[in-house]
Design a protein around this motif. Structure first.
Motif, short mmCIF file in Angstrom:
data_model
loop_
_atom_site.label_atom_id
_atom_site.label_comp_id
_atom_site.label_asym_id
_atom_site.label_seq_id
_atom_site.Cartn_x
_atom_site.Cartn_y
_atom_site.Cartn_z
N ASP A 36 -1.32 0.08 -12.50
CA ASP A 36 -1.72 1.34 -13.16
C ASP A 36 -0.68 2.43 -12.94
O ASP A 36 -0.65 3.42 -13.65
CB ASP A 36 -3.10 1.78 -12.62
CG ASP A 36 -3.79 2.75 -13.57
OD1 ASP A 36 -3.32 2.89 -14.71
OD2 ASP A 36 -4.81 3.35 -13.18
N ARG A 37 0.17 2.24 -11.94
CA ARG A 37 1.19 3.24 -11.64
C ARG A 37 2.46 3.04 -12.48
O ARG A 37 3.40 3.80 -12.36
CB ARG A 37 1.52 3.20 -10.15
CG ARG A 37 0.41 3.83 -9.31
CD ARG A 37 0.40 3.29 -7.89
NE ARG A 37 -0.48 4.01 -7.01
CZ ARG A 37 -1.81 3.94 -6.99
NH1 ARG A 37 -2.43 3.16 -7.86
NH2 ARG A 37 -2.53 4.62 -6.12
N ASP A 47 -3.62 -6.84 -8.71
CA ASP A 47 -3.85 -5.52 -8.11
C ASP A 47 -3.72 -4.45 -9.20
O ASP A 47 -2.63 -3.98 -9.51
CB ASP A 47 -2.80 -5.29 -7.00
CG ASP A 47 -3.09 -4.03 -6.21
OD1 ASP A 47 -3.83 -3.17 -6.73
OD2 ASP A 47 -2.57 -3.90 -5.09
N THR A 48 -4.84 -4.10 -9.80
CA THR A 48 -4.78 -3.16 -10.93
C THR A 48 -4.23 -1.80 -10.50
O THR A 48 -3.53 -1.15 -11.26
CB THR A 48 -6.19 -2.95 -11.54
OG1 THR A 48 -7.09 -2.60 -10.51
CG2 THR A 48 -6.65 -4.20 -12.25
N ALA A 49 -4.51 -1.39 -9.26
CA ALA A 49 -4.04 -0.07 -8.81
C ALA A 49 -2.51 -0.02 -8.80
O ALA A 49 -1.91 1.02 -9.08
CB ALA A 49 -4.59 0.22 -7.41
N ARG A 83 -3.76 9.29 -15.54
CA ARG A 83 -2.55 8.47 -15.28
C ARG A 83 -1.79 8.17 -16.56
O ARG A 83 -0.57 8.14 -16.59
CB ARG A 83 -2.96 7.16 -14.61
CG ARG A 83 -3.25 7.33 -13.14
CD ARG A 83 -2.50 6.28 -12.30
NE ARG A 83 -2.54 6.70 -10.91
CZ ARG A 83 -3.35 6.18 -10.01
NH1 ARG A 83 -4.19 5.24 -10.35
NH2 ARG A 83 -3.33 6.62 -8.77
N GLN A 98 0.83 -1.21 0.00
CA GLN A 98 0.00 0.00 0.00
C GLN A 98 0.87 1.26 0.00
O GLN A 98 0.63 2.21 -0.75
CB GLN A 98 -0.93 -0.01 1.24
CG GLN A 98 -2.12 0.91 1.15
CD GLN A 98 -2.90 0.78 -0.16
OE1 GLN A 98 -3.25 -0.31 -0.58
NE2 GLN A 98 -3.12 1.89 -0.84
N LYS A 100 2.46 1.68 -3.38
CA LYS A 100 1.51 2.24 -4.36
C LYS A 100 1.39 3.75 -4.18
O LYS A 100 1.39 4.52 -5.14
CB LYS A 100 0.12 1.59 -4.20
CG LYS A 100 0.06 0.19 -4.78
CD LYS A 100 -1.36 -0.28 -4.99
CE LYS A 100 -2.10 -0.55 -3.72
NZ LYS A 100 -3.26 -1.42 -3.90
#
Length: 682
Positions: A354-355, A349-351, A413, A295, A298
């Motif tokens: 996505d980064r 974990d797409t989040a 993004r 977390q 991210k």
């Protein structure tokens, strides 16, 4: 001959405009094979004695460097011999990697030597203040060591550090690079950069050169998140371990929040605050001992800051994730997604993904063989590393705004990712900011492809949330919109333009694994006696059953379609193709019925049409499951027209309006209605 002439000219140019800043890379190779030191340590010494193109001076310098390494570089197996030398001679110079810790019980800083194996050697606080990296990960240094044993003081090491010099260039005049760059063409400058990291550009394809440049972006761009997965032996981690003293490679993958981000007990920032690049080798092994590790990571990857305790901390380190793909990319794309090698905690974990600002396709880079390594001149790696470091203070994120704007499929993004990649490549190729429209267009296209690769995988993992993958850029002068494609997704569409043959239809449905795929039904109708043969179904009983429903319905209801259809005088041969290799679907009945009618009537289905929906034995129409995702698959496959059961009309609200607007949609009530609409008969 031409290529060696060019090489000769490039070597001459480098020695002329960057005198004393370049070194012949074959010297590095020769000595490197005998001494296990990072390239930047070796070239620091070569730069001191061999930064010239005079052959005699070079040979003399090489001998000098060899002597320094053989006398002063500590090999782990000779540590005792070196310790003895320090004691017997009273003073001795060594080259080793030094890490420092604070011993709060004695209130002194203690150094640990990587190869010499010494611990607890007191080091003056001013070195620690001057070179903070001694405290995290350590740095290679040239040290003058002395020895003094005091019987009275038992607990302090008799070894002393009289002088410590880090192996790094003391200063860098960035104007020297800016001015020197003007004498080189774009291609020459790219070749110089690649030779500086030891590669021979004349042996590499154009796309490989760009991927190798992309590996350097994290070194010039702050907070850049890069991912490269591919086969073994392609040098994925080499640049972060050997080339730059400003990057640290975390091998094995296990780490803690305190080590990486912030140690609350010691109130010290972790690796992200002290290094320009933190690279994770072997992503499959990344684990955090702390539950909130991913977390915080991210959070950091998105904003360059993270919260620990009551404080918000900022850092500028780029994150690099490298790892191996053990199977072929085709197989991976059919069965899973390109982020599959990541550990389970991250794999869906797409989040997190996505980064990622860029995904380098490691499978496009060849396994390195001797001919890929250069013997020509390139920058001393330390000079290169300082140039990279200096460029982190600048930004070219708006470099393309004068000529282009980005298409509407890119969200915030995506835009940030593309801008950062463009900025990084401009810093590398056009550090002085002097480039033309076509130069920046080339960079922009490259940036869009790598981010689209990330987005395509997000769509596979997260579905409809990431449906907008059709990246484009718009020329501000001509308003012309150019789309980019990702090579491994297949540039060519599954459903080609133009009218197909009679009896050939496309459908989209769920395979037994739950994935949504594209299928082509090919039907041949030949003179015969009413036989029906089907191939391509394997042992899937449900699929066979759905084809039987279609043929039985066709026999019973052919007169509703046309009085000219004869079953007794023809044979029907049907082949079902699974176009994406994900396994056959059982939702074939309606499409197969239309294929039979189309073949029997010798009339083709409308161009680029997909038939959705299935039917029961009595002709009852079933609606489409997961309509939004199904339509997304239709769009990606190249469909322009959709034949949709009326029963699915109530689900249209689940489809993003931009996606729905991409098709001409025709609704049907019954199987017969579907046939007429598919064949364009009103």
């Amino acid at each position: 001959m031409e290529s060696s002439d060019k090489t000769f000219n490039l070597n001459e140019k480098l020695n002329k405009y960057f005198a004393g800043r370049v070194v012949r890379k074959d010297l590095t190779k020769k000595i490197k094979e005998g001494a296990n030191v990072p390239v930047y340590v070796l070239e620091y010494l070569l730069g001191m004695y061999c930064a010239t193109d005079d052959e005699d001076s070079i040979n003399e310098g090489v001998e000098r460097v060899k002597k320094i390494l053989s006398d002063n570089f500590v090999r782990p197996d000779e540590a005792e011999k070196v310790k003895s030398k320090i004691r017997e001679l009273g003073q001795y110079t060594v080259i080793d990697k030094v890490t420092v810790k604070l011993n709060e019980k004695k209130d002194i800083y203690e150094a640990e030597f990587s190869n010499l194996g010494l611990k607890g050697v007191e080091i003056a606080p001013h070195y620690v203040k001057e070179y903070e990296k001694l405290l995290s990960g350590g740095i290679w240094c040239i040290l003058k060591m002395s020895y003094y044993y005091d019987e009275e003081v038992k607990e302090i090491s008799p070894f002393n550090i009289s002088k410590l010099t880090p192996i790094q260039m003391p200063n860098m005049d960035i104007e020297e690079i800016f001015n020197g760059r003007r004498y080189f063409t774009k291609d020459e400058w790219i070749d110089v950069l690649l030779r500086s990291i030891g590669m021979e550009p004349t042996q590499l394809k154009e796309n490989v050169k760009w991927h190798l440049l992309c590996r350097m972006i994290p070194l010039v761009e702050n907070n850049y998140n890069l991912c490269e997965l591919g086969p073994r032996g392609t040098g994925k981690s080499h640049i972060y371990k050997e080339i730059s003293p400003n990057s640290i490679l975390i091998s094995g993958g296990q780490t803690t929040v305190a080590n990486l981000f912030y140690n609350m007990a010691r109130r010290k920032i972790g690796l992200v605050g002290l290094w320009d690049v933190v690279a994770f080798d072997e992503v499959a092994g990344i684990t955090f001992k702390d539950k909130d590790g991913i977390q915080i990571m991210k959070d950091y990857m998105a904003s360059g800051s993270f919260a620990r305790g009551k404080e918000e901390k900022n850092a500028s380190a780029s994150m690099v994730f490298v790892g191996n793909i053990n199977q072929s990319v085709d197989v991976l794309l059919k069965t899973s997604h390109l982020f599959d090698p990541f550990p389970e905690a991250m794999a869906y974990d797409t989040a997190f993904f996505d980064r990622m600002h860029y995904y380098i396709p490691g499978w496009e880079i060849p396994k390195f063989r001797p001919e890929y390594f250069t013997d020509e001149y390139g920058f001393i790696t330390d000079y290169l590393a300082e140039f990279f470091r200096e460029m982190r203070k600048r930004s070219y994120t708006d470099a393309f705004d004068k000529y282009f704007k980005l298409g509407n499929n890119l969200n915030q993004r995506d835009v940030i990712a593309v801008r950062k990649t463009v900025s990084g490549l401009v810093k590398l190729i056009y550090p002085n900011g002097e480039f033309k429209k076509e130069d920046i267009e080339e960079i922009l296209r490259y940036a869009l492809v790598g981010r689209r690769r990330v987005k395509e995988q997000l769509k596979k993992i997260g579905g409809m949330e990431f449906y907008d993958v059709h990246f484009s850029y718009i020329d501000k002068e001509s308003f012309n919109e150019e789309f980019v494609t990702v090579p491994e997704q297949g540039g060519g569409k599954l459903i080609p333009e133009g009218i197909g043959k009679p009896g050939h239809v496309y459908t989209v449905g769920h395979s037994h694994s739950g994935m949504i795929g594209v299928y082509k039904i090919e039907t041949e109708v030949v003179n015969g006696s009413g036989k029906f043969e089907r191939t391509g179904l394997g042992s899937n009983r449900d699929a066979k059953e759905s084809i039987n429903i279609a043929f039985n319905y066709f026999k019973a209801n052919k007169k509703n379609i046309s009085g000219t259809i004869s079953v007794q005088n023809n044979d029907f041969l049907m082949h079902i193709q699974d176009l994406q290799g994900i396994g056959i679907t059982s939702e074939l009945s309606l499409a197969a019925f239309i294929a039979l009618c189309s073949g029997a009537l010798r009339k083709p289905v409308q161009s680029q049409m997909v038939i959705l929906g299935s039917m029961s034995i009595g002709g009852t129409i079933n609606k489409v499951e997961e309509l939004a995702s199904t339509l997304q698959v239709c769009f990606d496959a190249g469909a322009k027209k959709i034949l949709l059961p009326m029963a699915s009309a109530s689900d249209i609200s689940t489809v993003p309006p931009e996606l729905f607007a991409k098709f001409q949609i025709a609704f049907y009530q019954s199987p017969e209605d579907a046939v007429f609409k598919a064949l364009g008969v009103e």
